[in-house]
Enzyme design. Structure first.
Site, mmCIF file in Angstrom:
data_model
loop_
_atom_site.group_PDB
_atom_site.id
_atom_site.type_symbol
_atom_site.label_atom_id
_atom_site.label_comp_id
_atom_site.label_asym_id
_atom_site.label_seq_id
_atom_site.Cartn_x
_atom_site.Cartn_y
_atom_site.Cartn_z
ATOM 1 N N TYR A 148 38.398 48.741 33.638
ATOM 2 C CA TYR A 148 38.099 47.504 34.366
ATOM 3 C C TYR A 148 37.815 46.434 33.332
ATOM 4 C CZ TYR A 148 35.619 44.305 37.537
ATOM 5 O OH TYR A 148 35.210 43.213 38.264
ATOM 6 N N ASP A 243 38.056 45.694 24.808
ATOM 7 C CA ASP A 243 37.093 45.119 25.746
ATOM 8 C C ASP A 243 35.758 45.798 25.450
ATOM 9 O OD1 ASP A 243 35.383 44.720 27.859
ATOM 10 O OD2 ASP A 243 36.910 44.928 29.414
ATOM 11 N N LYS A 271 27.624 41.156 28.811
ATOM 12 C CA LYS A 271 26.434 42.004 28.972
ATOM 13 C C LYS A 271 25.406 41.809 27.848
ATOM 14 C CE LYS A 271 29.028 45.260 31.852
ATOM 15 N NZ LYS A 271 28.608 44.935 33.200
HETATM 16 N N1 HOZ Z 1 31.334 45.260 37.475
HETATM 17 C C1 HOZ Z 1 30.057 45.863 37.326
HETATM 18 C C2 HOZ Z 1 30.161 47.335 37.141
HETATM 19 N N2 HOZ Z 1 31.113 47.787 36.249
HETATM 20 C C3 HOZ Z 1 29.148 45.604 38.499
HETATM 21 C C4 HOZ Z 1 28.393 44.384 38.315
HETATM 22 C C5 HOZ Z 1 27.329 44.158 39.357
HETATM 23 O O1 HOZ Z 1 27.498 44.553 40.484
HETATM 24 O O2 HOZ Z 1 26.334 43.548 39.018
#
Ligand code: HOZ
Length: 428
Positions: A148, A243, A271
């Site tokens: 992802y 990534d 992050k």
């Molecule tokens: N895309 C995030 C997990 N891989 C989730 C982000 C969220 O829900 O805060």
């Protein structure tokens, strides 16, 4: 350790939220849809703990999906935010803090020669792809099933995270022509990548990969896989994009690149680089990054890019990490204690499982087989994970509400916290 929690306030808030917000949440995985039940609404957090709107307390194994590597409410990070907030919230003009941030990132990740700040990992990845396309003059992209890279259209093909959690095969709104430019291979399958490159000569702009995948649970690269991608990119003139939104500044000061000893051409961050506020970044080789406007004509911009409050949080977090490299040993030890403890407890219970752990990223997959790609992750006993999730939630341990997400550890987690967690698992 509590034995069972009640959530009347959270349930009332969820009912209200659904009237105004799609599905009641601002990011799909939070809705607990795959694990069942209703999401818990959070109110505050400190150190290793989250506190919900009903006054329940949880040991946090999500850490905001990665950013809170130092735990919640680190006093120096909070002070930096407060100090900056008192000065100015936003300028939309350059600041010295952005230079300090770029200098710091470059010192931690030496193959970043130029760095552009953005506001999220999604933005970082979509921008890096555009730059790779601009640089190579090619359109196609190779990504890996179950990885992802944020929710930009080209990355939503066979994506992990919420797309996998909800079993979405095709995301409506992603046009066929966009999807056609995204080629996919299985994680850890170098032969498939070689075949795709051979089938599309001089068409592939970039290969993008999570160097340690975290969006199909934690799935590490097999020995030689990343080195093989490096070699294939060099042979075929494609840009290798790591990534490092999850792994950057988490698996080592220099991220997965440093830990695994392979260098990409472009890197994306999110992050941890924001320390809990919205910061993303992309950077890498000068010749490629020189394409970015206003130096080149690959356009990319953002009103809140380099926002001073967000940069203060991120910079302070990265400085703290840089000043205490022993943090990474501490995180590795906690990860190791958790993995070994879980092995022991689950073996005693006769539950077949695989645990993938790289430093402070870890996940438990239920099944006999090794988990090396999306297919093997998906073949696990997901309902069993969902039951474990609820068992632990009711005992004050907050896991990601999906079997397809890595758990993230923080420096606030102590060996005693891990023991408490293992006790809770033992009562499953
Ligand atoms: N895309 C995030 C997990 N891989 C989730 C982000 C969220 O829900 O805060």
């Amino acid at each position: 350790m509590h034995t069972s929690y009640q959530y009347p306030t959270s349930h009332a808030l969820f009912a209200r939220a659904q009237a105004h917000i799609p599905g009641g949440v601002n990011s799909p995985v939070r809705a607990f849809k795959s694990v069942g039940g209703q999401p818990v609404f959070m109110q505050r957090a400190l150190g290793a703990y989250l506190y919900d709107a009903d006054g329940n307390r949880y040991l946090d194994y999500i850490n905001s999906w990665g950013p809170m590597i130092l735990g919640h409410g680190h006093p120096e990070v909070v002070a930096a935010i407060q100090q900056q907030a008192a000065q100015a919230l936003s300028f939309g003009a350059p600041t010295e803090a952005e230079i300090l941030m770029a200098e710091l990132v470059k010192s931690l990740v030496p193959n970043v020669e130029l760095l552009r700040l953005v506001s999220s990992g999604t933005e970082a990845c979509l921008s890096a792809l555009r730059v790779a396309r601009g640089y190579t003059g090619r359109n196609k992209l190779i990504k890996f099933t179950g990885c992802y890279h944020g929710h930009a259209d080209p990355f939503l093909v066979k994506a992990g995270s919420g797309v996998a959690t909800f079993g979405i095969q095709h995301v409506p709104g992603v046009t066929a022509s966009t999807a056609a430019d995204t080629l996919t291979a299985d994680y850890n399958n170098l032969a498939q990548v070689a075949q795709l490159l051979a089938d599309h000569p001089e068409q592939v702009a970039a290969i993008i990969i999570e160097p340690v995948a975290g969006n199909m649970g934690c799935v590490p690269p097999e020995p030689g896989f990343l080195a093989g991608l490096r070699q294939l990119c060099d042979q075929h003139g494609a840009v290798l994009i790591f990534d490092e939104v999850m792994t950057g500044f988490r698996l080592a000061p220099g991220g997965a690149q440093e830990r695994l000893g392979i260098q990409a051409d472009l890197l994306t961050f999110g992050k941890v680089i924001g320390g809990g506020l919205p910061v993303g970044a992309f950077g890498g080789k000068r010749a490629i990054m020189e394409q970015v406007a206003p130096l080149g004509s690959v356009y990319q911009a953002g009103t809140l890019s380099g926002n001073p409050v967000a940069v203060a949080a991120g910079y302070t977090t990265l400085r703290l990490l840089q000043q205490s490299p022993s943090i990474y040993q501490q995180l590795d030890q906690v990860g190791h204690q958790l993995r070994e403890g879980l092995h022991q407890v689950l073996r005693q219970k006769g539950v077949a499982h695989t645990i993938n752990q790289v430093g402070s990223m870890i996940s438990v997959h239920f099944g006999e087989h090794r988990v090396t790609d999306f297919a093997t992750a998906a073949a696990c006993d997901i309902p069993l994970f969902n039951r474990l999730f609820h068992h632990l939630l009711g005992r004050g341990v907050y896991l990601p509400p999906s079997a397809y997400e890595s758990w993230f550890l923080s420096t606030a987690l102590t060996p005693a916290h891990i023991d408490q967690t293992l006790e809770a698992v033992a009562s499953f």
